[in-house]
Design an enzyme around this catalytic site. Structure first.
Site, mmCIF file in Angstrom:
data_model
loop_
_atom_site.group_PDB
_atom_site.id
_atom_site.type_symbol
_atom_site.label_atom_id
_atom_site.label_comp_id
_atom_site.label_asym_id
_atom_site.label_seq_id
_atom_site.Cartn_x
_atom_site.Cartn_y
_atom_site.Cartn_z
ATOM 1 N N GLU A 24 0.847 -1.211 0.000
ATOM 2 C CA GLU A 24 0.000 0.000 0.000
ATOM 3 C C GLU A 24 0.874 1.249 0.000
ATOM 4 O O GLU A 24 0.570 2.266 0.604
ATOM 5 C CB GLU A 24 -0.985 -0.011 1.184
ATOM 6 C CG GLU A 24 -2.158 -0.924 0.963
ATOM 7 C CD GLU A 24 -1.770 -2.403 0.880
ATOM 8 O OE1 GLU A 24 -1.993 -3.000 -0.185
ATOM 9 O OE2 GLU A 24 -1.234 -2.948 1.855
ATOM 10 N N ASN A 82 6.691 -9.995 -6.413
ATOM 11 C CA ASN A 82 5.728 -10.003 -5.320
ATOM 12 C C ASN A 82 4.313 -10.191 -5.849
ATOM 13 O O ASN A 82 3.833 -9.352 -6.606
ATOM 14 C CB ASN A 82 5.805 -8.683 -4.544
ATOM 15 C CG ASN A 82 4.909 -8.685 -3.322
ATOM 16 O OD1 ASN A 82 5.027 -9.545 -2.461
ATOM 17 N ND2 ASN A 82 3.991 -7.737 -3.266
ATOM 18 N N GLU A 83 3.670 -11.285 -5.461
ATOM 19 C CA GLU A 83 2.278 -11.560 -5.863
ATOM 20 C C GLU A 83 2.084 -11.297 -7.358
ATOM 21 O O GLU A 83 1.129 -10.631 -7.763
ATOM 22 C CB GLU A 83 1.300 -10.708 -5.035
ATOM 23 C CG GLU A 83 1.248 -11.105 -3.580
ATOM 24 C CD GLU A 83 0.113 -10.420 -2.793
ATOM 25 O OE1 GLU A 83 -0.352 -9.356 -3.236
ATOM 26 O OE2 GLU A 83 -0.281 -10.956 -1.758
ATOM 27 N N GLU A 163 2.494 -14.173 3.913
ATOM 28 C CA GLU A 163 1.828 -13.006 4.505
ATOM 29 C C GLU A 163 0.543 -13.511 5.137
ATOM 30 O O GLU A 163 -0.412 -13.815 4.433
ATOM 31 C CB GLU A 163 1.446 -11.959 3.440
ATOM 32 C CG GLU A 163 2.591 -11.192 2.861
ATOM 33 C CD GLU A 163 2.124 -10.095 1.890
ATOM 34 O OE1 GLU A 163 0.906 -9.835 1.802
ATOM 35 O OE2 GLU A 163 2.999 -9.515 1.229
ATOM 36 N N TYR A 229 -3.186 -1.088 10.645
ATOM 37 C CA TYR A 229 -3.494 -2.407 10.098
ATOM 38 C C TYR A 229 -4.196 -3.328 11.103
ATOM 39 O O TYR A 229 -4.365 -4.501 10.878
ATOM 40 C CB TYR A 229 -2.191 -3.062 9.602
ATOM 41 C CG TYR A 229 -2.372 -4.071 8.483
ATOM 42 C CD1 TYR A 229 -2.464 -3.670 7.164
ATOM 43 C CD2 TYR A 229 -2.439 -5.431 8.764
ATOM 44 C CE1 TYR A 229 -2.618 -4.589 6.152
ATOM 45 C CE2 TYR A 229 -2.597 -6.369 7.747
ATOM 46 C CZ TYR A 229 -2.682 -5.949 6.442
ATOM 47 O OH TYR A 229 -2.828 -6.860 5.435
#
Ligand code: CA
Length: 686
Positions: A24, A82-83, A163, A229
């Site tokens: 983010e 990443n992803e 994660e 978070y």
């Protein structure tokens, strides 16, 4: 230093050097200046992109490769990209990133374990044979289901959740997100009992200080400054009840040894009373540069990364009201004629147009565009700022439409760089400019300055709810963005940046305020919305009359977790997708949908970029479960109805334009048993 500190405290390190890292963070960690090359292909085998990536990865490895476990350090694993499965399908590119990492992290064939992280639904797309595959998923997920496919493909491979989402991030204009401690602890307990490794994302919440918070898409959903978070250790470094529940559970895996003491928070929490700021500069007085251009230009074309821009041009006589269209404004545009505020065009609300009053020839049209963070997820990360194409005005004259494509712009640039802004403030006052700059009644966008006194230094939370929208700087440190709409109303100010006695505060407010007051409080306010309009989608005028339509599908969906495809009786054309739900798999009345896609007649998923929610009969306030969660690219977020609101439930999505489609892909919630999964449905296209 961070890696050495971790090692000193008996911890290992996983390095995830991207180059794309999401988090983010503005543009997912990629630097904005890549967009100065307009045709760049990000996260692909674009020669220029790869050249810059290699330089970056070489520099990272120069510092960190000496600290791998092979070299006596704490670094055990390094992540490749990443992803990537959420972005595309490109093994060649992912292989290139792997090779770059290997080149700089390995010596004589020795180096840390290289791995990929993805979702259970998409890890096969880019999975390279010689890398370790790990899964990302969140609190509440059905863990066996998450590792089912990996177990089939690689029965002997170690299982790891790279994660495990302890909470979730917040976006402007939506409720604050939390996840239950009990569910998080249960997930970790299950993984520990099954020998599954995990990395908690996040263990410790944080802050996207300054202009570093990114944004999500489809649509434009900028992230708030706080990255608390709902993590076990919060944004300001203090343990929460969630932490204690996690620790209590983990004691049973500690081989009977006593758990170490929890360190005391290094900073006390302090407050300070309300102070009034004074306006020091208008926005235009903060401008550092002016560009003249026939066409509008993006920030990147003008070599500016962040901040605000005035686009000004002279209008012809337009004798009746006209429609102004910005193609497109990234991200928050305020429109002024002869310095007086007319209205705004807000990308968050998918606004593109504004009605202008009749104007005399020679009137000045000024558009103040403030950029928010660049998109950090999905294909939309190529997110240019400012006005990206053109500005038009259309009006009716003599029975036909007249369109003006506006040209000849004067563009004033106000970069958001802390030192630049603070040095502009030191320049002498210019009261004439203050009198002639843009305003909204008595509210002037610009810089407000003041001081507050502290008897004791500590962490504090600066309440910004009386200001409009912008950035805050304390003692020369950028705290981050605020926006009256919330849900975040306070900005975390670390005590390390404060001092006893007088502290200086600067507020850059691009909207302006009638009440330039703020105060420091000893706890955050992360969940106070002050919306002008509701963020719900239950305007009865938007509800379609399904009785007059024929469904493209009517029947029962399957039970259980995972994606399923609903094929239509025949292909259908329309701008709106309506799903009417008349029963649930669990027999209860709370329905939930995590993600939806539509397939075209070739079986390809159509782009969800232009999608918006037209109508939802019910959207739960217990968390953040509005209708747009079904196309937010996130499998762990979902639309959910309010308990007791009763069947039928109805969700209508505006696809942005007419589309021909043949099937619907549907994903229920990811938790065990897919709670709230829907059963009998009717699907309409109209
Ligand atoms: Ca979702």
């Amino acid at each position: 230093s961070f890696c050495r500190l971790a090692q000193k405290n008996g911890m290992y390190i996983i390095v995830r050097p991207g180059p794309y890292v999401c988090a983010e963070w503005e543009m997912g960690g990629l630097p904005w200046w890549l967009l100065k090359k307009k045709d760049i292909r990000l996260r692909e085998s674009d020669p220029y992109f790869m050249e810059r990536v290699e330089i970056f990865e070489q520099k990272v490895a120069e510092q960190l490769a000496p600290l791998t476990i092979q070299n006596g350090g704490p670094i055990i694993m390094v992540q490749v990209e990443n992803e990537y499965g959420s972005y595309g399908e490109d093994k060649k590119y992912v292989g290139q990133i792997r090779d770059v990492l290997r080149k700089y992290w390995y010596t004589n064939g020795r180096g840390p374990a290289l791995f990929q992280c993805d979702w259970a639904s998409n890890f096969e797309k880019n999975g390279l044979e010689d890398l370790i595959w790990t899964m990302n998923f969140g609190t509440g997920a059905n863990i066996d289901a998450q590792f089912k496919r990996l177990g089939e493909l690689r029965p002997d491979a170690p299982k790891m959740c790279s994660e495990f989402w302890s909470g979730w991030f917040d976006k402007w204009g939506a409720r604050h997100e939390t996840r239950p401690a009990k569910d998080m602890v249960a997930g970790i307990d299950e993984m520990l009992s099954k020998g599954i490794s995990f990395s908690l994302y996040m263990t410790h919440g944080g802050t996207s200080f300054g202009h570093w918070a990114g944004a999500n898409s489809p649509g434009f959903a900028p992230d708030v400054t706080s990255y608390d978070y709902d993590a076990p250790i919060n944004e300001y470094g203090q343990v929460t009840p969630k932490f204690w529940e996690l620790r209590k559970m983990m004691e049973k895996y500690n081989d009977g040894k006593r758990m170490p003491a929890v360190p005391k928070a290094p900073m006390p929490l302090v407050s300070f009373p309300k102070v009034t700021l004074t306006q020091a500069k208008t926005m235009r007085q903060l401008a550092t540069r002016q560009v003249k251009s026939r066409d509008v230009k993006t920030f990147e074309e003008m070599d500016m990364g962040w901040g605000s821009v005035f686009y000004t041009t002279t209008l012809p006589e337009i004798s009746q009201p006209s429609l102004l269209t910005l193609n497109d404004a990234h991200d928050y545009a305020q429109i002024f004629i002869n310095s007086e505020y007319i209205g705004k065009i807000d990308r968050v609300r998918n606004e593109k147009t504004l009605m202008l009053p009749a104007v005399k020839a020679g009137s000045q049209l000024t558009i103040l565009v403030e950029a928010m963070g660049r998109i950090n997820f999905g294909r939309a990360i190529k997110d240019f700022k400012g006005i990206t194409r053109n500005v038009t005005i259309s009006t009716q004259a003599g029975g036909h439409e007249l369109i003006y494509d506006l040209k000849d712009w004067t563009i004033d640039l106000m970069p958001d760089e802390t030192d630049t802004i603070l040095s502009r403030l030191k320049l002498p006052h210019n009261d004439i400019a203050l009198a002639t700059d843009v305003k909204n009644g008595s509210r002037y966008p610009g810089a407000y300055v003041g001081t507050f006194n502290l008897r004791k230094v500590g962490d504090t939370f600066i309440n910004m709810e009386n200001f409009g929208k912008g950035q805050v700087y304390v003692n020369g440190h950028a705290l981050g963005r605020f926006w009256r709409i919330g849900p975040q109303q306070t900005l975390y100010c670390p005590g390390a940046w404060l001092k006893k006695g007088k502290n200086e505060i600067v507020v850059l407010d691009v909207v302006g305020t009638d009440n330039p007051t703020l105060w420091g409080q000893d706890r955050p306010e992360l969940d106070k919305l002050q919306l002008e309009k509701s963020n719900k989608h239950n305007n009865i005028g938007d509800k379609p009359d399904l009785n007059s339509m024929t469904p493209v599908f009517a029947g029962a969906l399957k039970d259980g977790n995972g994606w399923q495809t609903v094929r239509f009786d025949k292909s259908a054309r329309g701008r709106y997708l309506a799903i009417e739900i008349t029963s649930n798999q669990d027999g209860k009345d709370v329905s939930a949908v995590a993600e939806l896609y539509l397939q075209n007649t070739d079986g390809q998923r159509i782009s969800r970029e232009p999608w918006t929610t037209k109508y939802a009969d019910s959207e739960s306030d217990m968390g953040n479960h509005t209708g747009d969660k079904v196309f937010d690219l996130q499998e762990s977020t979902y639309w959910q109805t309010i308990p007791g609101s009763g069947f039928p439930h109805l969700l209508v999505i505006d696809l942005g334009s007419q589309q021909t489609v043949s099937a619907l892909d549907y994903l229920p919630r990811a938790e065990q048993g897919a709670p709230g999964s829907i059963k009998n449905v009717r699907v309409f296209m109209y």
